[in-house]
Motif scaffolding. Structure first.
Motif, short mmCIF file in Angstrom:
data_model
loop_
_atom_site.label_atom_id
_atom_site.label_comp_id
_atom_site.label_asym_id
_atom_site.label_seq_id
_atom_site.Cartn_x
_atom_site.Cartn_y
_atom_site.Cartn_z
N ARG A 73 0.84 -1.19 0.00
CA ARG A 73 0.00 0.00 0.00
C ARG A 73 0.88 1.24 0.00
N LYS A 74 0.44 2.30 -0.68
CA LYS A 74 1.25 3.51 -0.76
C LYS A 74 1.48 4.12 0.62
N SER A 75 0.50 3.95 1.51
CA SER A 75 0.62 4.57 2.83
C SER A 75 1.58 3.80 3.73
N ASP A 76 2.01 2.63 3.29
CA ASP A 76 2.77 1.73 4.17
C ASP A 76 4.28 1.87 3.93
N SER A 77 4.79 3.09 4.01
CA SER A 77 6.20 3.29 3.63
C SER A 77 7.14 2.60 4.61
N GLU A 78 6.71 2.42 5.86
CA GLU A 78 7.56 1.75 6.85
C GLU A 78 7.86 0.31 6.41
N LEU A 79 6.79 -0.39 5.97
CA LEU A 79 6.97 -1.77 5.54
C LEU A 79 7.79 -1.84 4.26
N ARG A 80 7.60 -0.83 3.40
CA ARG A 80 8.36 -0.84 2.15
C ARG A 80 9.84 -0.71 2.44
N GLU A 81 10.19 0.15 3.42
CA GLU A 81 11.61 0.30 3.77
C GLU A 81 12.18 -1.01 4.30
N LYS A 82 11.39 -1.72 5.11
CA LYS A 82 11.88 -2.99 5.67
C LYS A 82 12.14 -4.00 4.57
N PHE A 83 11.20 -4.14 3.64
CA PHE A 83 11.38 -5.10 2.55
C PHE A 83 12.54 -4.66 1.65
N ASP A 84 12.62 -3.36 1.39
CA ASP A 84 13.70 -2.85 0.54
C ASP A 84 15.06 -3.19 1.15
N ALA A 85 15.18 -2.96 2.47
CA ALA A 85 16.45 -3.23 3.14
C ALA A 85 16.78 -4.72 3.07
N ALA A 86 15.77 -5.56 3.24
CA ALA A 86 16.01 -7.00 3.21
C ALA A 86 16.43 -7.46 1.81
N ILE A 87 15.80 -6.88 0.78
CA ILE A 87 16.18 -7.25 -0.59
C ILE A 87 17.61 -6.78 -0.87
N THR A 88 17.92 -5.57 -0.44
CA THR A 88 19.29 -5.06 -0.62
C THR A 88 20.30 -5.99 0.03
N SER A 89 20.00 -6.43 1.26
CA SER A 89 20.96 -7.27 1.97
C SER A 89 21.13 -8.61 1.26
N MET A 90 20.05 -9.11 0.67
CA MET A 90 20.18 -10.38 -0.07
C MET A 90 20.96 -10.20 -1.36
N LYS A 91 20.81 -9.04 -1.98
CA LYS A 91 21.59 -8.78 -3.19
C LYS A 91 23.06 -8.64 -2.84
N GLU A 92 23.32 -7.96 -1.70
CA GLU A 92 24.72 -7.69 -1.34
C GLU A 92 25.47 -8.93 -0.92
N ASP A 93 24.82 -9.81 -0.13
CA ASP A 93 25.57 -10.99 0.32
C ASP A 93 25.46 -12.16 -0.67
N GLY A 94 24.88 -11.88 -1.84
CA GLY A 94 24.92 -12.88 -2.92
C GLY A 94 24.02 -14.08 -2.69
N THR A 95 22.94 -13.94 -1.94
CA THR A 95 22.05 -15.08 -1.75
C THR A 95 20.86 -15.06 -2.70
N LEU A 96 20.61 -13.89 -3.32
CA LEU A 96 19.44 -13.79 -4.19
C LEU A 96 19.65 -14.53 -5.52
#
Lengths: 293, 240
Positions: free
Chosen positions: B202-225
């Protein structure tokens, strides 16, 4: 389900089918028939209740009650079922959440409606976030049940109203002559006699209700038709039991199940109709009287 | 009977009051292997199930999976029936108008045509799933669009000759074409239509978006994705 199903790739045809037909998804499909039956068992009396209330409201001598009854019957009968099945659960769900929101989060300042979004405070979520899965399912089921009862209640109201009007006027006049009040006459004379006139219409409604149950998936409840489509579709080797497009067999099985349900219902209604006709001034009642020794 | 409905509602109200960890409900279609599917144990499975569970672990969320109809998947997100969508949903400008997306967890992927023969008429009747980028694309190319509610039906329409070809995500078609025993082949060039696949929120749910974004970034960075993508989509799949 069986121990030898651990490696489906190595199974012979018979064992493969045994394992395939008892896989988790297939068991879920068999259970979904139970969901359908439960819905029927609850929706029918609930709809009859709505119908009785609606029919009595239409007959009421109090203006507003009568208008309300007429509006209910006319509105639901005039709008496609599918619109109500989509509208009622969403509207009731949002209505409940909004009321809980007002009660639990009086300090909440942000708007509940933002464009397309409907956002209430977390404490007002129904069911609560983190509620058990069965609770989520039960809530969805209750909303679906309400939608079915509302829609079929309106049709039942019309049938019952017609049945009440079909009871011979002389019966009610006699009741009045005996000094019964309106209420007494309604309860003692009209109610017991109207069923024989209502039954054919109600039987029809029941058949339509049975056939309307596949609409359940619209409301997020996985019914037997959903499963037939899902399981019958071609499955690649990503699945434990790959197979080609088998939907025609699944739909055939569902067809038989529905036919069986309606056939049993027909027989049941025939028996009830015979039972109700006893002593009634109808053709069926007259035939019974003549046949009696 | 009314009491039954009421008590079910009241029960539902009172349940699960204390929240130790934020519970996030993720909506998916469960009919789009290998992205998401219902496996034979009746559980949500597939690439997105495995990825989603890992993202939730990294973000410290408790996640539940909800299977829903594709047609109403955005509607149900906006009315709060679940909090996130992971259903192979491509990020497009049109969808961004109604919901927000995280960064892509799957790179921009090819869509492909598949038909019964390599010379199928791509300007003829093309099957696609309703409300997909492929359906939009077919409508723009001037071919006749034949829409279906579930992905499976689009392939069935080609098999039984109703449609000349199906346009769908290539990764969805690859195992189907490979296992068709020559009955289906890819037709023409791949087309690129999207900006990758992201988690819809949801557009109003920016807090959750940041959490998912950070988790995706961390998976991209440590090469698990990337290994996860290869596990589900094969060695030739596009990776980050």
């Amino acid at each position: 389900m069986f121990a030898f199903c651990a490696d489906p790739g190595a199974l012979q045809t018979l064992a493969w089918f045994l394992c395939y037909l008892t896989s988790g998804t297939h068991l879920a499909m068999y259970w979904s028939l139970g969901t359908v039956l439960l819905l029927l068992a609850l929706a029918a009396p609930l709809a009859l209740g709505f119908g009785l209330a609606g029919a009595m409201a239409v007959r009421s001598h109090i203006g507003p009650v009568r208008w309300l009854g007429r509006a209910y019957v006319a509105m639901v009968r005039g709008v496609p079922d599918i619109i109500f099945f989509l509208f009622v659960p969403i509207a009731v769900d949002q209505g409940i959440e909004y009321l809980v929101h007002l009660a639990r989060c009086p300090d909440w300042t942000e708007p509940v409606r933002r464009g397309a979004e409907f956002v209430v405070c977390p404490a007002a979520k129904v069911p609560q976030a983190g509620a058990a899965v069965w609770m989520q399912n039960a809530y969805a089921f209750a909303l679906a049940l309400l939608a079915f009862a509302l829609v079929f209640g309106a049709f039942a109201a019309n049938t019952l109203h017609g049945a009440m009007a079909a009871v011979p006027r002389a019966q009610m006049e006699t009741a009045e002559a005996y000094g019964m009040t309106r209420r007494q006459a309604f309860r003692r004379i009209l109610m017991p006699q109207m069923w024989v006139y209502a039954l054919p219409g109600l039987g029809n409604l029941w058949m339509i209700l049975i056939k309307a149950t596949p609409l359940l998936f619209l409301l997020g409840i996985r019914d037997i038709v959903y499963w037939a489509r899902e399981l019958g579709g071609a499955k690649t080797s990503l699945y434990a039991y790959p197979h080609a497009d088998w939907r025609v067999w699944y739909f055939l099985a569902v067809l038989v199940v529905y036919l069986l349900m309606t056939w049993i219902s027909e027989r049941a209604f025939a028996r009830i109709a015979a039972r109700l006709a006893i002593g009634q001034p109808t053709a069926a009642g007259e035939a019974l009287r003549k046949a009696a020794p | 009977m009314k009491r039954l409905v009421l008590s079910a509602a009241v029960l539902a109200l009172g349940a699960g009051m204390g929240m130790a960890q934020q519970v996030v409900r993720i909506g998916t279609e469960g009919a789009y292997p290998p992205y998401n599917m219902i496996n034979d144990r009746n559980e949500v499975d597939g690439f997105e199930r495995e990825l989603g569970d890992e993202l939730c672990k990294r973000a410290g969320l408790t996640c539940e999976w909800v299977v829903t109809d594709w047609d109403s998947i955005i509607l149900n997100l906006n009315s709060g029936n679940y909090d996130a969508i992971m259903a192979g949903m491509s990020v497009t400008a049109e969808r961004k108008e109604s919901i927000a997306f995280t960064q892509g967890y799957f790179p921009p992927a090819a869509s492909a045509y598949a038909g019964v023969s390599a010379d199928a008429d791509l300007d003829g009747v093309i099957a696609a799933q309703t409300g997909t980028i492929q359906a939009n694309h077919v409508a723009e190319t001037g071919a006749t669009l034949m829409e279906f509610p579930v992905p499976e039906d689009t392939v069935a329409a080609v098999r039984n000759g109703e449609a000349d070809a199906v346009l769908a995500d290539k990764e969805f078609l690859v195992p189907i074409v490979a296992e068709s025993g020559g009955a289906l082949v890819f037709v023409g060039e791949d087309v690129f239509l999207d900006e990758g696949i992201g988690v819809g929120l949801r557009k109003s749910d920016s807090e959750l978006r940041e959490k998912f974004d950070a988790a995706i970034t961390s998976m991209k960075e440590d090469g698990t994705l990337n290994p996860l993508i290869k596990k589900w989509f094969g060695e030739e799949a596009q990776t980050f």
